[in-house]
Design a protein around this motif. Structure first.
Motif, PDB file in Angstrom:
ATOM      1  N   ALA A  75       8.583  18.076  25.263  1.00  5.36           N
ATOM      2  CA  ALA A  75       9.112  17.048  26.114  1.00  5.36           C
ATOM      3  C   ALA A  75       8.643  15.437  25.664  1.00  5.36           C
ATOM      4  O   ALA A  75       9.662  14.748  25.209  1.00  5.36           O
ATOM      5  N   VAL A  76       7.322  15.391  25.305  1.00  5.65           N
ATOM      6  CA  VAL A  76       6.703  14.189  24.945  1.00  5.65           C
ATOM      7  C   VAL A  76       7.380  14.017  23.377  1.00  5.65           C
ATOM      8  O   VAL A  76       7.877  12.790  23.326  1.00  5.65           O
ATOM      9  N   SER A  77       7.676  15.037  22.686  1.00  6.20           N
ATOM     10  CA  SER A  77       8.225  14.870  21.213  1.00  6.20           C
ATOM     11  C   SER A  77       9.569  14.125  21.633  1.00  6.20           C
ATOM     12  O   SER A  77      10.012  13.518  20.586  1.00  6.20           O
ATOM     13  N   ALA A  78      10.497  14.903  22.166  1.00  2.00           N
ATOM     14  CA  ALA A  78      11.745  14.265  22.496  1.00  2.00           C
ATOM     15  C   ALA A  78      11.914  12.964  22.852  1.00  2.00           C
ATOM     16  O   ALA A  78      12.640  12.179  22.567  1.00  2.00           O
ATOM     17  N   MET A  79      10.890  12.543  24.002  1.00  2.00           N
ATOM     18  CA  MET A  79      10.786  11.408  24.463  1.00  2.00           C
ATOM     19  C   MET A  79      10.494  10.185  23.377  1.00  2.00           C
ATOM     20  O   MET A  79      11.113   9.116  23.207  1.00  2.00           O
ATOM     21  N   LEU A 136      16.253  23.830  24.173  1.00  2.00           N
ATOM     22  CA  LEU A 136      16.722  22.887  23.305  1.00  2.00           C
ATOM     23  C   LEU A 136      17.704  22.010  24.143  1.00  2.00           C
ATOM     24  O   LEU A 136      17.606  20.817  23.755  1.00  2.00           O
ATOM     25  N   PRO A 137      18.514  22.526  24.825  1.00  2.00           N
ATOM     26  CA  PRO A 137      19.457  21.439  25.480  1.00  2.00           C
ATOM     27  C   PRO A 137      18.796  20.623  26.477  1.00  2.00           C
ATOM     28  O   PRO A 137      19.069  19.411  26.732  1.00  2.00           O
ATOM     29  N   ALA A 138      17.878  21.310  26.965  1.00  2.00           N
ATOM     30  CA  ALA A 138      16.949  20.361  27.693  1.00  2.00           C
ATOM     31  C   ALA A 138      16.092  19.283  27.288  1.00  2.00           C
ATOM     32  O   ALA A 138      16.232  18.108  28.101  1.00  2.00           O
ATOM     33  N   VAL A 139      15.825  19.359  26.259  1.00  2.00           N
ATOM     34  CA  VAL A 139      15.009  18.202  25.327  1.00  2.00           C
ATOM     35  C   VAL A 139      16.186  17.249  25.191  1.00  2.00           C
ATOM     36  O   VAL A 139      16.003  15.957  24.878  1.00  2.00           O
ATOM     37  N   VAL A 152      11.074  21.688  30.911  1.00  2.00           N
ATOM     38  CA  VAL A 152      11.032  22.654  29.763  1.00  2.00           C
ATOM     39  C   VAL A 152       9.693  23.507  29.884  1.00  2.00           C
ATOM     40  O   VAL A 152      10.059  24.617  29.281  1.00  2.00           O
ATOM     41  N   ARG A 153       8.874  23.417  30.790  1.00  2.00           N
ATOM     42  CA  ARG A 153       7.906  24.343  31.027  1.00  2.00           C
ATOM     43  C   ARG A 153       8.307  25.621  31.735  1.00  2.00           C
ATOM     44  O   ARG A 153       8.176  26.897  31.373  1.00  2.00           O
ATOM     45  N   GLY A 154       9.110  25.174  32.722  1.00  2.00           N
ATOM     46  CA  GLY A 154       9.867  26.110  33.459  1.00  2.00           C
ATOM     47  C   GLY A 154      10.552  27.207  32.434  1.00  2.00           C
ATOM     48  O   GLY A 154      10.794  28.657  32.503  1.00  2.00           O
ATOM     49  N   MET A 165      14.238  23.126  39.778  1.00  2.00           N
ATOM     50  CA  MET A 165      14.545  22.702  38.491  1.00  2.00           C
ATOM     51  C   MET A 165      15.686  22.029  38.361  1.00  2.00           C
ATOM     52  O   MET A 165      15.875  20.927  37.457  1.00  2.00           O
ATOM     53  N   LEU A 166      16.683  22.222  39.247  1.00  2.00           N
ATOM     54  CA  LEU A 166      17.953  21.492  39.309  1.00  2.00           C
ATOM     55  C   LEU A 166      17.698  20.150  39.619  1.00  2.00           C
ATOM     56  O   LEU A 166      18.414  19.262  39.227  1.00  2.00           O
TER      57      LEU A 166
END
Length: 275
Positions: A89-93, A165-168, A235-237, A247-248
């Motif tokens: 998640a940090v990488s995407a950010m 992937l779609p989450a990030v 992402v962790r979930g 998560m929603l």
């Protein structure tokens, strides 16, 4: 006798939606990709290797001492598998923030690029969407590479990791849209230091390296207001397979974040260059 040569009439921008959106944000994305060819790939790759180095250092080093860690869903996972999705998640950010802040600031205040773009048929929403999508591409590249590393390291504990992937992408979209909105109010380079001032504590305290339950409840409430925490939990979930209905809410948080960022960026660009 000489006659005055009349200049061609300027195209007037229509009102309503047409004043904001011409349906061509792809032109902005294409311009960004062409400009990226001449940029330093070392600078681009640095944003990718930073979370990889954190994973190697903390995941292997501290992981040998800590053992298993319990997630918010009550599932125990190895420490490396706990921090890896957070670093994803940090990488995407990082990928999204880099392009939507520093690059946008230079284009807006020094290159005067947006002023030139908005003198064409492009509207402020075209420019905002184009720049955000371009930033999104960098976040996607970072996240995809990191997800592959997680797969080879055996840190994707469930088939649902493919949904990371779609989450990030959602995370990157949220940070890019809000980052550009904030940057549009920056006037000098010194103001850009405020971005790192916010990103660093968010990176360290958003349950990235340890569960949020280690904090007092009032600190937990502050952490849960951070956008990165919602991305980390989402992402962790997905990578651990520990899914839960809450998560929603993380998804909804980013949807609202994207909407707010687009609205403010569009209004700001119009106020700066059109009104």
């Amino acid at each position: 006798m000489t006659t005055a040569v009349e200049s061609p009439p300027q195209r007037l921008r229509s009102g309503g939606v047409r004043a904001l959106y011409a349906g061509n944000p792809g032109a902005v994305v294409q311009r960004g990709l062409v400009a990226a060819r001449s940029s330093s790939w070392i600078v681009v790759l640095s944003g990718f290797f930073e979370p990889v180095l954190y994973l190697a250092s903390f995941g292997i080093g501290l992981g040998m001492l800590i053992g298993d860690v319990e997630t918010s869903a009550g599932v125990e996972v190895p420490y490396a598998a706990f921090i890896a999705p957070a670093l994803l998640a940090v990488s995407a950010m990082n990928g999204a923030i880099y392009d939507s802040t520093w690059n946008v600031f230079f284009k807006m205040n020094y290159a005067k690029l947006y002023e030139a773009m908005l003198s064409t048929s492009l509207g402020p929403l075209d420019v905002a969407l184009g720049e955000i999508v371009y930033a999104l591409l960098r976040g996607l590249v970072y996240a995809s590479g990191f997800l592959v590393i997680m797969q080879f390291a055996g840190l994707n504990l469930s088939w649902t990791a493919i949904l990371a992937l779609p989450a990030v992408l959602l995370i990157a979209f949220g940070f890019a849209s809000l980052g550009m909105a904030v940057t549009s109010y920056m006037k000098v380079f010194q103001h850009m230091d405020l971005i790192n001032f916010v990103l660093l504590p968010m990176f360290l305290f958003s349950a990235t390296f340890y569960p949020i339950t280690v904090y007092p409840e009032w600190v937990q409430a502050i952490v849960k207001a951070f956008p990165l925490w919602h991305g980390v939990e989402l992402v962790r979930g997905l990578t651990t397979g520990a899914l839960y209905p809450g998560m929603l809410w993380h998804v909804l948080y980013y949807v609202v974040m994207i909407g707010v960022g687009l609205i403010f960026t569009t209004k700001r660009l119009r106020a700066l260059f059109l009104d």
